[in-house]
Scaffold this active site. Structure first.
Site, short mmCIF file in Angstrom:
data_model
loop_
_atom_site.label_atom_id
_atom_site.label_comp_id
_atom_site.label_asym_id
_atom_site.label_seq_id
_atom_site.Cartn_x
_atom_site.Cartn_y
_atom_site.Cartn_z
N LYS A 121 38.10 6.93 64.94
CA LYS A 121 37.93 6.76 66.39
C LYS A 121 39.00 5.84 66.97
O LYS A 121 39.64 6.16 67.97
CB LYS A 121 36.54 6.19 66.70
N ASP A 139 33.03 8.37 70.35
CA ASP A 139 32.33 7.10 70.16
C ASP A 139 30.83 7.33 70.31
O ASP A 139 30.36 8.47 70.37
CB ASP A 139 32.86 6.05 71.16
#
Ligand code: SF4
Length: 213
Positions: A121, A139
């Site tokens: 991420k 996320d």
């Protein structure tokens, strides 16, 4: 499960609700943006932005932070959760950049994720925001919204969510879609008490319909 078109239409609606959606982390260089993104794990962008000006002034470059010990960084980030670990990640990431990448933040997924504290991420965020390389960071907000809306199945992994969204959404919209989904998750489809009663996506959202009726 939503079709590609339904996914894109839903994201366009989110975009229309939050046209200002964009990154809320503040940083003056790519290196500092990487540090802020590492710090944002389990912390809000707002709390990260409050402490980073002093951190960035004390450690302006990868070299300056690479020479430090984690204990030197801790006082600057101790208001954030997990600050012992985060201090180690920051210092070790800086050391990796100095040792392996000649002091420059690298710009491939493989190289970025070789740095301590940098998962998929964080790497996707840096690739997209700093290097303008198409990426779809997933996320906690993106995951929740995608699962609730049936863009993916409820047990989909983060990697499966990223893959599905990349399949459905045109590449040049990935970053905007990521931002729109974060804002939608932050303010509308919140983790607790999502505002289903006032959600324009309720007609296509089984989770919301079960929640309301
Ligand atoms: Fe989220 Fe509720 Fe809207 Fe579904 S209806 S997207 S659960 S806020």
């Amino acid at each position: 499960m939503l079709t590609n078109k339904e996914i894109v239409d839903a994201i366009h609606q989110m975009r229309a609700m939050y046209p200002e959606a964009g990154t809320t982390l503040k940083a003056d260089t790519t290196f500092h943006f990487l540090l802020a993104t590492i710090l944002s794990a389990q912390s809000t962008d707002k709390s990260v932005n409050m402490i980073t000006p002093a951190l960035f002034t004390r450690f302006p470059t990868p070299k300056s932070l690479a020479k430090a010990e984690p204990e030197d960084a801790e006082p600057y980030i101790q208001s954030l959760g997990l600050y012992h670990n985060k201090a180690k990640y920051l210092v070790n990431a800086a050391r990796g950049i100095v040792t392996n990448f000649n002091g420059q933040v690298p710009h491939t997924m493989k190289e970025l994720t070789s740095l301590p504290g940098v998962g998929r991420k964080v790497a996707n965020v840096v690739l997209a925001e700093c290097f303008h390389i198409p990426a779809f960071p997933v996320d906690t907000h993106v995951s929740r919204v995608a699962r609730r809306l049936g863009m993916v199945n409820p047990n989909a992994t983060v990697l499966q969510i990223e893959k599905r969204l990349k399949e459905a959404v045109p590449k040049d919209e990935w970053l905007d879609a990521h931002h729109a989904m974060i804002f939608f998750g932050r303010y509308q489809c919140t983790a607790r008490n999502p505002k289903c009663n006032k959600c324009p996506l309720l007609p296509i959202c089984k989770y919301g319909q079960d929640n309301v009726f």
